[in-house]
Design an enzyme around this catalytic site. Structure first.
Site, PDB file in Angstrom:
ATOM      1  N   ARG A 105       0.849  -1.202   0.000  1.00 64.20           N
ATOM      2  CA  ARG A 105       0.000   0.000   0.000  1.00 64.20           C
ATOM      3  C   ARG A 105       0.879   1.244   0.000  1.00 64.20           C
ATOM      4  NH1 ARG A 105      -1.686   1.146   4.311  1.00 64.20           N
ATOM      5  NH2 ARG A 105      -1.247  -0.716   5.534  1.00 64.20           N
ATOM      6  N   TYR A 254      -1.531  -3.639  -6.666  1.00 62.49           N
ATOM      7  CA  TYR A 254      -1.286  -4.432  -5.448  1.00 62.49           C
ATOM      8  C   TYR A 254      -2.322  -4.228  -4.338  1.00 62.49           C
ATOM      9  CZ  TYR A 254       1.409  -7.334  -2.358  1.00 62.49           C
ATOM     10  OH  TYR A 254       1.800  -8.373  -1.560  1.00 62.49           O
ATOM     11  N   GLY A 255      -2.765  -5.312  -3.748  1.00 62.87           N
ATOM     12  CA  GLY A 255      -3.522  -5.337  -2.492  1.00 62.87           C
ATOM     13  C   GLY A 255      -4.489  -4.194  -2.287  1.00 62.87           C
ATOM     14  N   LYS A 263      -9.571  -1.810   1.866  1.00 61.53           N
ATOM     15  CA  LYS A 263      -9.278  -0.618   2.677  1.00 61.53           C
ATOM     16  C   LYS A 263     -10.061   0.601   2.183  1.00 61.53           C
ATOM     17  CE  LYS A 263      -6.437  -3.268   4.673  1.00 61.53           C
ATOM     18  NZ  LYS A 263      -6.144  -3.600   6.026  1.00 61.53           N
ATOM     19  N   HIS A 283     -10.448  -1.579  11.473  1.00 62.26           N
ATOM     20  CA  HIS A 283      -9.382  -2.476  11.026  1.00 62.26           C
ATOM     21  C   HIS A 283      -9.185  -3.549  12.098  1.00 62.26           C
ATOM     22  CE1 HIS A 283      -4.933  -2.796   9.470  1.00 62.26           C
ATOM     23  NE2 HIS A 283      -5.713  -3.669   8.890  1.00 62.26           N
ATOM     24  N   SER A 305      -1.261  -3.027  10.424  1.00 60.42           N
ATOM     25  CA  SER A 305      -0.928  -3.979   9.366  1.00 60.42           C
ATOM     26  C   SER A 305       0.301  -4.802   9.753  1.00 60.42           C
ATOM     27  CB  SER A 305      -0.643  -3.222   8.071  1.00 60.42           C
ATOM     28  OG  SER A 305      -1.792  -2.493   7.715  1.00 60.42           O
ATOM     29  N   CYS A 307       0.717  -6.945  12.095  1.00 60.95           N
ATOM     30  CA  CYS A 307       0.977  -7.031  13.537  1.00 60.95           C
ATOM     31  C   CYS A 307       0.193  -8.151  14.209  1.00 60.95           C
ATOM     32  CB  CYS A 307       0.680  -5.700  14.200  1.00 60.95           C
ATOM     33  SG  CYS A 307       1.891  -4.432  13.753  1.00 60.95           S
ATOM     34  N   ASP A 330      -9.469  -9.083   9.221  1.00 63.91           N
ATOM     35  CA  ASP A 330      -8.921  -7.762   8.896  1.00 63.91           C
ATOM     36  C   ASP A 330      -9.878  -6.602   9.147  1.00 63.91           C
ATOM     37  OD1 ASP A 330      -6.459  -6.521   7.853  1.00 63.91           O
ATOM     38  OD2 ASP A 330      -7.696  -5.856   6.180  1.00 63.91           O
ATOM     39  N   ARG A 424       1.865 -12.200   0.010  1.00 65.94           N
ATOM     40  CA  ARG A 424       0.566 -12.538   0.610  1.00 65.94           C
ATOM     41  C   ARG A 424      -0.102 -13.721  -0.067  1.00 65.94           C
ATOM     42  NH1 ARG A 424      -1.760  -8.472   4.385  1.00 65.94           N
ATOM     43  NH2 ARG A 424      -0.062  -6.996   4.667  1.00 65.94           N
ATOM     44  N   ARG A 455       3.231  -3.533  17.796  1.00 66.11           N
ATOM     45  CA  ARG A 455       4.590  -4.010  18.062  1.00 66.11           C
ATOM     46  C   ARG A 455       5.285  -2.994  18.938  1.00 66.11           C
ATOM     47  NH1 ARG A 455       6.680  -7.924  14.196  1.00 66.11           N
ATOM     48  NH2 ARG A 455       4.944  -8.516  12.866  1.00 66.11           N
TER      49      ARG A 455
HETATM   50  P1  GTP Z   1      -2.407  -7.242   7.737  1.00 66.80           P
HETATM   51  O1  GTP Z   1      -2.974  -8.302   6.855  1.00 66.80           O
HETATM   52  O2  GTP Z   1      -1.303  -6.467   7.096  1.00 66.80           O
HETATM   53  O3  GTP Z   1      -3.455  -6.344   8.289  1.00 66.80           O
HETATM   54  O4  GTP Z   1      -1.627  -8.009   8.926  1.00 66.80           O
HETATM   55  P2  GTP Z   1      -2.108  -8.809  10.229  1.00 66.80           P
HETATM   56  O5  GTP Z   1      -2.370  -7.851  11.335  1.00 66.80           O
HETATM   57  O6  GTP Z   1      -3.196  -9.758   9.881  1.00 66.80           O
HETATM   58  O7  GTP Z   1      -0.788  -9.618  10.651  1.00 66.80           O
HETATM   59  P3  GTP Z   1      -0.439 -11.191  10.569  1.00 66.80           P
HETATM   60  O8  GTP Z   1      -1.284 -12.012  11.484  1.00 66.80           O
HETATM   61  O9  GTP Z   1      -0.429 -11.582   9.150  1.00 66.80           O
HETATM   62  O10 GTP Z   1       1.029 -11.206  11.152  1.00 66.80           O
HETATM   63  C1  GTP Z   1       2.085 -10.491  10.578  1.00 66.80           C
HETATM   64  C2  GTP Z   1       3.402 -11.043  11.024  1.00 66.80           C
HETATM   65  O11 GTP Z   1       3.486 -11.048  12.455  1.00 66.80           O
HETATM   66  C3  GTP Z   1       3.635 -12.477  10.576  1.00 66.80           C
HETATM   67  O12 GTP Z   1       4.948 -12.606  10.125  1.00 66.80           O
HETATM   68  C4  GTP Z   1       3.410 -13.275  11.831  1.00 66.80           C
HETATM   69  O13 GTP Z   1       4.139 -14.464  11.841  1.00 66.80           O
HETATM   70  C5  GTP Z   1       3.839 -12.329  12.939  1.00 66.80           C
HETATM   71  N1  GTP Z   1       3.084 -12.599  14.197  1.00 66.80           N
HETATM   72  C6  GTP Z   1       1.746 -12.755  14.306  1.00 66.80           C
HETATM   73  N2  GTP Z   1       1.392 -13.065  15.590  1.00 66.80           N
HETATM   74  C7  GTP Z   1       2.541 -13.105  16.309  1.00 66.80           C
HETATM   75  C8  GTP Z   1       2.837 -13.371  17.689  1.00 66.80           C
HETATM   76  O14 GTP Z   1       1.976 -13.639  18.513  1.00 66.80           O
HETATM   77  N3  GTP Z   1       4.149 -13.283  18.046  1.00 66.80           N
HETATM   78  C9  GTP Z   1       5.139 -12.977  17.146  1.00 66.80           C
HETATM   79  N4  GTP Z   1       6.388 -12.923  17.583  1.00 66.80           N
HETATM   80  N5  GTP Z   1       4.898 -12.739  15.833  1.00 66.80           N
HETATM   81  C10 GTP Z   1       3.620 -12.794  15.423  1.00 66.80           C
HETATM   82  C1  SPV Z   2      -2.942  -4.112   5.463  1.00 63.29           C
HETATM   83  O1  SPV Z   2      -1.931  -3.536   5.051  1.00 63.29           O
HETATM   84  O2  SPV Z   2      -3.480  -3.824   6.553  1.00 63.29           O
HETATM   85  C2  SPV Z   2      -3.496  -5.211   4.679  1.00 63.29           C
HETATM   86  C3  SPV Z   2      -2.934  -5.448   3.346  1.00 63.29           C
HETATM   87  O3  SPV Z   2      -4.423  -5.863   5.120  1.00 63.29           O
HETATM   88  S1  SPV Z   2      -3.608  -4.423   2.134  1.00 63.29           S
HETATM   89  O4  SPV Z   2      -4.859  -5.018   1.665  1.00 63.29           O
HETATM   90  O5  SPV Z   2      -2.635  -4.335   1.030  1.00 63.29           O
HETATM   91  O6  SPV Z   2      -3.880  -3.116   2.660  1.00 63.29           O
HETATM   92 MN    MN Z   3      -4.930  -5.167   7.281  1.00 63.06          MN
END
Ligand code: GTP
Ligand code: SPV
Ligand code: MN
Length: 640
Positions: A105, A254-255, A263, A283, A305, A307, A330, A424, A455
């Site tokens: 994004r 992309y995305g 979004k 979100h 995102s 996280c 999401d 992704r 984070r």
């Molecule tokens: P978006 O799709 O961008 O909104 O991301 P998201 O919030 O759904 O994050 P996602 O669950 O895909 O995690 C992103 C990264 O964080 C991945 O590489 C995971 O492996 C890592 N991660 C997720 N949960 C944990 C956790 O509890 N501990 C640690 N250390 N890493 C984590």
């Molecule tokens: C995010 O960045 O929070 C996502 C991926 O879920 S995207 O759809 O590219 O925004």
């Molecule tokens: Mn997201």
């Protein structure tokens, strides 16, 4: 492919005639409809399509029906253009490699258009650049479109993508029409939304929809860098006009830049609709958790995102007797029902999840979801026709060769990741083995708790609870997180990301806070918590194992919402009383004292910095209740 009879006469652009219309006549050209027909469209949809076909000058038009047959045609076309390759190791799986300049994004090129700037973003302090959204004036909006769109689809097909955010026909759902010149976008929208003919039928009952125009663009020079992934990164722009429920996106495939239901619609336009109609577009993941006694509660969580939303939404519980089920990973649309219960739906139909880090160990549920009917983007591939990303090291067999996301031979010694960090999977939600039975319930699921998180390598404990709704709104407003590869930010800096919505607010963040505060008067508000899976030891190691072990934190949340007095007050909110976080059976040693420590020096600086942020970014738009919560926090820290 059904090509319609082409009528010889000029077609009246504005007529809603009943003859089969098979082409659009514009001043300079006749554009044939090669799939579907214009008479399927309601008058407003048709007008939207005709206007933009005339502007963008595609070679032909395809009106999507969402069928299996159509999907096959599109995938074939994408293979021919080199955009995707088949992954024979799995069933109906595909790999797309983007232009390396189009991988995430682009928050800095995303704009909201309102008459007055203050409607879009709070007024920052003199000389300070606002970071809570970008505003564009109506005249600059028009100029941006006029500079980019005329003729931008030449040589391509214009696809008309009717889609529903939420189950088709549900009272909480909303419809959109995306016009795009990317077959990859169409194939992805078919996974991520309910797409096709039933949506056009639904529009006949009530012709209300969000307009979304997308083109991957054609660079001003006319030179396309990569035929398999055309884009125009230099002129990429993502525009929203909430007053007209209009989205315009140019230059990226992309995305979130191109799958406009996500979004752009569900969050940015969605949040403005939600504000008007008295609900919340957030979100957030939505999960259901059942305790060993069989009592089930639903929880939402807003993390920035990359996280951890997808991972928490698909949690594989480490504590015996617990069951987690996934409603969404999401986005949550939440509204109070007639009984004052806050109910949430997931407006999406699929997961567009971060691949790296996903493994049998960390997220077995995602691994059980993604190896059929999935489009992978920018992951690495293997010599046996499969995929690879960082985290899958122990899942590939001996002797298998790896090709990185750029298409080069790869091995560990390169020191570079094989998969792009923001690579992704795009996969249908109903394939998830723990999809919640109520995930498509038209009423939505009742929400008992909201988690905020991010984070935070330093200072922020594993979990704390807000003292009140207003305090919870403050905690959301004060959220910060280390930047990730999901957006264009460089390096790992701690950034403010209020409510995990900084890139997604559709209107002034001060008004957004007021809207959140007002929820308390509308119904029973859920309890609010802040979690942090990412605190690090002085040696730079994560102090908490995370993933499945996060069940222990959810168990504590359940006990709290059941009214158990298992907490103690601290300066920043309520934290678990000693021995109240269940560590039974945990295989690693946890330094609980350190994990929950609240260094006075850290929190003094933190509160000070939050104050500066509020002052410089939000100024007079900050609600007094939120400012008061900061004062109370400062006083509590001073008394530590
Ligand atoms: P978006 O799709 O961008 O909104 O991301 P998201 O919030 O759904 O994050 P996602 O669950 O895909 O995690 C992103 C990264 O964080 C991945 O590489 C995971 O492996 C890592 N991660 C997720 N949960 C944990 C956790 O509890 N501990 C640690 N250390 N890493 C984590
Ligand atoms: C995010 O960045 O929070 C996502 C991926 O879920 S995207 O759809 O590219 O925004
Ligand atoms: Mn997201």
């Amino acid at each position: 492919m059904p090509v319609e009879v082409i009528a010889p006469q000029q077609i009246d652009l504005n007529a809603n005639n009943l003859v089969k219309v098979s082409k659009i006549a514009t001043a300079s050209a006749v554009i044939p409809v090669v799939y579907g027909n214009l008479n399927q469209l309601t008058p407003k949809v048709r007008a939207f399509v005709e206007e933009h076909a005339a502007l963008c000058q595609p070679d032909n038009i395809h009106i999507c029906d969402g069928s299996e047959g159509e999907s096959k045609i599109l995938l074939q076309k994408l293979v021919e253009s080199g955009t995707i390759v088949n992954l024979p190791k799995y069933e109906n799986c595909w790999l797309a490699r983007t232009n390396p300049a189009d991988v995430a994004r682009v928050e800095s090129k995303t704009f909201i258009c309102t008459d007055r700037k203050e409607e879009t973003i709070p007024t920052p302090k003199d000389g300070v650049k606002g970071t809570l959204g970008n505003w564009i004036s109506p005249s600059d909006f028009a100029k941006a479109v006029a500079d980019r769109f005329p003729g931008c689809m030449k040589g391509r097909t214009l696809y008309v993508v009717p889609f529903s955010m939420g189950p088709v026909g549900s009272p909480l759902s909303k419809i959109g029409i995306e016009i795009t010149d990317s077959a990859y976008v169409v194939a992805s929208m078919r996974i991520m939304t309910r797409m096709g003919a039933p949506v056009l039928e639904e529009l006949k009952k009530k012709e209300e929809f969000v307009r979304a125009l997308h083109s991957v663009g054609t660079p001003a020079s006319g030179i396309i860098q990569q035929a398999s992934w055309p884009c125009d990164p230099e002129r990429t722009i993502i525009l929203h006009k909430p007053a007209e429920n209009l989205i315009v996106s140019y230059g990226s495939g992309y995305g979130g830049n191109s799958l406009l239901g996500k979004k752009c619609f569900a969050l940015r336009i969605g949040s403005t609709i939600a504000k008007r109609e008295g609900w919340l577009a957030e979100h957030m993941l939505i999960l259901g958790i059942t305790d060993p006694k069989g009592v089930k509660k639903y929880i939402t969580a807003a993390f920035p995102s990359a996280c951890g939303k997808t991972n928490l939404a698909m949690l594989n519980p480490s504590l015996p007797g617990y069951k987690v089920e996934c409603v969404g990973d999401d986005i949550a649309w939440m509204k109070f029902d007639a009984n004052g219960i806050l109910r949430a739906i997931n407006p999406e139909n699929g997961f567009f999840g971060v691949a790296p880090g996903t493994s049998t160990e960390t997220n077995p549920i995602a691994m059980a979801t993604v190896f059929k009917n999935t489009i992978f983007t920018n992951v690495a591939s293997t010599s046996d026709g499969g995929v690879f990303w960082e985290g899958m090291e122990s899942e590939i067999e001996e002797g298998i060769e790896i090709t990185d996301w750029l298409g080069n031979k790869w091995d560990k010694s390169s020191g570079k990741p094989a998969a792009h960090p923001n690579s992704r999977f795009c996969t249908p939600a109903d394939q998830c083995p723990i999809i919640d039975p109520a995930w498509e319930d038209q009423k939505g699921v009742p929400i008992s708790a909201i988690l905020f998180g991010g984070r935070r390598p330093e200072g922020v404990p594993l979990i704390y609870e807000a003292n009140s709704w207003a305090h919870g709104v403050f905690v959301g407003a004060a959220m910060k997180s280390e930047s990730t590869a999901a957006a264009e930010h460089k390096g790992k800096v701690i950034m403010h990301d209020p409510f995990a919505m900084r890139p997604f607010f559709g209107y002034n963040f001060g008004d957004y806070c007021k809207h959140w505060l007002s929820m308390e008067k509308r119904g029973q508000v859920p309890a609010i918590f802040h979690v942090n899976w990412f605190r690090k030891s002085p040696q730079g190691k994560f102090m908490w194992p995370g993933y499945g072990e996060n069940t222990r934190v959810l168990e504590y949340v359940l006990r709290r919402i059941n009214g158990e007095k298992c907490f103690v007050d601290s300066a920043i909110g309520r934290i678990p009383a000693e021995n109240q976080l269940n560590l039974e059976g945990l295989k690693c040693n946890i330094d609980m004292e350190e994990l929950f420590s609240l260094p006075k020096e850290f929190w003094t600086k933190e509160a000070e910095e939050i104050g500066q942020y509020f002052d410089s970014q939000i100024g007079a738009d900050l609600p007094a209740e939120v400012a008061l919560e900061l004062e109370k926090l400062k006083a509590r820290i001073a008394a530590m």
